[in-house]
Design an enzyme around this catalytic site. Structure first.
Site, PDB file in Angstrom:
ATOM      1  N   ASN A 107      -7.284   1.885   9.856  1.00  0.00           N
ATOM      2  CA  ASN A 107      -5.966   2.028  10.470  1.00  0.00           C
ATOM      3  C   ASN A 107      -6.163   1.956  11.974  1.00  0.00           C
ATOM      4  O   ASN A 107      -6.951   2.715  12.539  1.00  0.00           O
ATOM      5  CB  ASN A 107      -5.344   3.377  10.098  1.00  0.00           C
ATOM      6  N   GLU A 136      -7.293   8.576   6.253  1.00  0.00           N
ATOM      7  CA  GLU A 136      -7.582   9.200   7.551  1.00  0.00           C
ATOM      8  C   GLU A 136      -8.069  10.641   7.447  1.00  0.00           C
ATOM      9  O   GLU A 136      -7.389  11.571   7.921  1.00  0.00           O
ATOM     10  CB  GLU A 136      -6.360   9.135   8.461  1.00  0.00           C
ATOM     11  N   ARG A 158       0.853  -1.187   0.000  1.00  0.00           N
ATOM     12  CA  ARG A 158       0.000   0.000   0.000  1.00  0.00           C
ATOM     13  C   ARG A 158       0.891   1.240   0.000  1.00  0.00           C
ATOM     14  O   ARG A 158       1.720   1.408   0.897  1.00  0.00           O
ATOM     15  CB  ARG A 158      -0.913  -0.018   1.232  1.00  0.00           C
ATOM     16  N   HIS A 195      -2.759  10.963   0.718  1.00  0.00           N
ATOM     17  CA  HIS A 195      -2.245  10.687   2.056  1.00  0.00           C
ATOM     18  C   HIS A 195      -1.602  11.985   2.565  1.00  0.00           C
ATOM     19  O   HIS A 195      -0.400  12.064   2.749  1.00  0.00           O
ATOM     20  CB  HIS A 195      -1.269   9.520   2.024  1.00  0.00           C
ATOM     21  N   GLU A 202      -3.472  -0.129   8.127  1.00  0.00           N
ATOM     22  CA  GLU A 202      -2.261   0.259   8.872  1.00  0.00           C
ATOM     23  C   GLU A 202      -2.373  -0.292  10.284  1.00  0.00           C
ATOM     24  O   GLU A 202      -3.440  -0.240  10.896  1.00  0.00           O
ATOM     25  CB  GLU A 202      -2.119   1.786   8.996  1.00  0.00           C
ATOM     26  N   TYR A 225      -4.249   1.726  15.760  1.00  0.00           N
ATOM     27  CA  TYR A 225      -3.014   1.828  16.544  1.00  0.00           C
ATOM     28  C   TYR A 225      -3.210   1.668  18.039  1.00  0.00           C
ATOM     29  O   TYR A 225      -2.337   1.159  18.732  1.00  0.00           O
ATOM     30  CB  TYR A 225      -2.343   3.188  16.289  1.00  0.00           C
TER      31      TYR A 225
END
Ligand code: FCB
Length: 462
Positions: A289, A164, A75, A119, A361, A291
Site C-alpha cells: 500500500n 498493514e 480487493r 483489515h 492500495e 500513499y
C-alpha cells in the site's frame, strides 16, 4: 503491452468496516472498531461504521457497478466477527454466507476476488482476552482463517492475511488513535511480533488445505532526511527500519532490523529461535500500500539525549515528519510523491528478491464537490494523482520489477477510520444521506485505463 503486461490486474479496494455498515446484523458480533468508534472522543464528530456505504445490503448493485467500471479485480476484507461472533468457536453461517454470495457474484461477472482476512476489525470478544497482545492470537487467527477457507479457500485466487500490520501496532497500540486505543511501547513491540506470528501460522494452515495464492499486505513509504544533518539522517534510518523493514526483514531475511533493540529499548522482546523460523514461512506475493513520502527529522533532545516534545516525538522511532511546503499535499496532509512508488518497488525487489508484487492500495482524499454538478463529480486532482502513480508503477515494471497488478484505494468514498466520513478517497462518490453512488471523473478515467491496459495514460483526460 503499453508498458503493462497483458495480464496486469486492474482493481479497486475497500475494507469491511469501512463500507459494509450493519455491523451487528444477522448474528454478527461487535468488533473492536465498533466498540472504539462508539467511545466518545475517539473519532471525528463521533462518526462510526454503523451505516457506512450500506454495502452489506447493497452488495449486488455494488458488484454491478464494479462491472460497469470494467474492474478486473476487487480487493475486499472479511469481517472476523461476522463469521465468528465471539472470535472463536460458534460459526455464524449467515455472516459467512454474505461473503460466499459476494464471491459468487464477482466470479459470475468475471471480477477476480482478492480477500483480506484482517483489515483492522478484531472481534471485541478477543480484545477482551488481550487481542494481539495474547500469544494465542496466532492460533485464533489461523482457526478463523480455516473456517473461511472451508467455504472460500479455492474459489478466491488471492488471499492476504493481514492489512498493514504496522498501522495496527503503531496507531492501535503505540499511539492509541485507532482501536483498541492503547498507548504503550511495550504493547506495540509485542503486538508487532504476534501479528507476524499470526500471519505465518495462517499461511501454514493455508498450505495444508488450499492451493491458491497467499501473501501479506504492508504499507511502505520512502523515508528521506529533512536536512543533511547527521541527526536527521539517523532519524530517517530509524523511521525506515521501523516502518519499512519491521514486517519484511523477519519474513525474507530471518531477523528483525539491527537498530530495533535501540529503537524499542527494553520494550523489545526476546525472540525465540522457533518464532524466528516460523516468521520465515514463504509467501506467494507481497501487497504494497503506497500513499506518500516521509520527510524525517530528529526530535528535540534534552542535554542527556532524551527525546522531548509531544507524545509522537517521545515514542519510537523518535523522529518527526516535516512538511515540504513546495510540494502538493492531500486533504489528510499526505505529500504527493509518485516517484516514491517506483523507488519503494525497486527497493523491495533489491532487498527482498524478485517475488510477485501488487500495489494493493494507492489513492488520495481530496475535497470533491459535495454533490454531483450536472450529474458529474469532477475530481481533477485525484485523476492527476492516479495518473502520476500509474506512470510510476509502469516505470518500476520497465526497471524489471515483477509488478502484477494495481488496486486503487478506494472504490467508494467511505469511513476513513478515526477521520470519519469527511475524507473522501473514492473513485465513486457516495451521498451518505441517500446512499446514491456516482462515479467521479476519476472512475471514468480509470475505466479507460483498464480498457486500454494503460495506453490512455498519455492521452487527454475525459
Ligand atoms: C490505509 C488503509 C485503508 C485506508 C487508507 C486511506 O492505511 O489500509 O483502510 O484507510 O489507508
Amino acid at each position: 503491452m503499453n508498458g503493462f503486461p497483458d495480464d496486469f490486474v486492474w482493481g479497486a479496494a475497500t475494507s469491511a468496516y469501512q463500507i459494509e455498515g450493519s455491523p451487528l446484523a444477522e448474528g454478527a458480533g461487535p468488533s473492536n472498531w465498533h466498540r472504539f468508534a462508539h467511545t466518545p472522543g475517539t473519532t471525528e464528530n463521533g462518526e462510526h461504521g454503523d451505516l457506512a456505504c450500506d454495502h452489506y445490503r447493497r452488495w449486488k448493485d455494488d458488484v454491478a457497478l464494479m462491472a460497469d467500471l470494467g474492474l478486473r479485480a476487487y480487493r475486499f476484507s472479511i469481517s472476523w466477527s461476522r463469521v465468528l461472533p465471539s472470535g472463536r468457536g460458534a460459526i455464524n453461517q449467515k455472516g459467512l454466507d454474505f461473503y460466499c454470495r459476494l464471491v459468487d457474484e464477482l466470479l459470475r461477472r468475471g471480477i477476480h476476488p482478492c480477500a483480506t482476512l484482517y483489515h483492522w476489525d478484531l472481534p471485541a470478544a478477543l480484545d477482551d482476552q488481550g487481542g494481539w497482545l495474547n500469544r494465542d492470537s496466532a492460533e485464533w487467527f489461523a482457526d478463523y482463517a480455516r473456517v473461511v477457507w472451508r467455504s472460500l479457500g479455492d474459489r478466491v485466487p488471492m488471499w492476504a492475511t493481514l492489512n498493514e500490520p504496522w498501522v495496527v501496532m503503531d496507531a492501535g497500540y503505540m499511539h492509541g488513535v485507532h482501536a483498541p486505543g492503547h498507548r504503550s511501547v511495550h504493547e506495540a513491540a509485542r503486538v508487532a511480533h504476534n501479528l507476524l506470528r499470526a500471519h505465518a501460522t495462517a499461511v501454514q494452515a493455508y498450505r495444508a488445505s488450499c492451493s491458491q495464492k497467499i501473501g501479506l499486505v504492508v504499507n511502505l513509504e520512502p523515508k528521506e532526511p529533512a536536512t543533511p544533518r547527521p541527526e536527521d539522517l539517523d532519524a530517517c534510518e530509524r523511521s525506515h527500519q521501523y516502518m519499512n523493514q519491521q514486517f519484511l526483514d523477519p519474513i525474507f531475511r530471518g531477523s528483525y532490523p539491527d537498530r530495533f533493540p535501540e529503537i524499542y529499548g527494553e520494550a523489545w522482546p526476546e525472540i525465540s529461535e522457533a518464532d524466528r523460523r516460523l516468521l520465515q514461512t514463504p509467501i506467494d506475493f507481497l501487497g504494497i500500500n503506497y500513499y506518500k513520502r516521509g520527510l524525517m527529522a530528529d526530535v528535540a533532545r534534552s542535554s542527556t539525549g532524551r527525546p522531548e516534545g509531544d507524545r509522537m516525538a517521545t515514542m519510537p522511532p523518535y523522529a518527526r515528519e516535516v512538511r515540504d511546503p513546495a510540494r502538493w499535499h492531500t486533504e489528510l496532509g499526505w505529500e504527493v510523491f509518485p516517484d516514491g512508488l517506483t523507488r519503494i518497488l525497486c527497493w523491495v525487489k533489491e532487498r527482498y528478491g524478485d517475488l510477485p508484487l501488487y500495489v494493493t492500495e494507492n489513492g488520495a482524499a481530496f475535497y470533491d464537490p459535495p454533490a454531483p454538478i450536472a450529474g458529474r463529480i469532477d475530481d481533477p486532482m485525484r485523476i492527476e494523482y492516479l495518473r502520476g502513480h500509474l506512470i510510476a508503477a509502469r516505470d518500476a515494471i520497465s526497471a524489471g520489477v515483477n509488478l502484477r497488478g494495481y488496486f486503487a484505494w478506494s472504490l467508494f468514498d467511505n469511513y476513513e477510520w478515526a477521520a470519519g466520513y469527511g475524507k473522501r478517497f473514492g473513485l465513486v462518490h457516495v451521498d451518505f444521506a441517500t446512499q446514491a453512488r456516482t462515479p467521479k471523473a476519476s472512475a471514468l478515467c480509470y475505466r479507460e485505463l483498464i480498457r486500454t491496459n494503460g495506453a490512455s495514460l498519455g492521452a487527454t483526460l475525459p
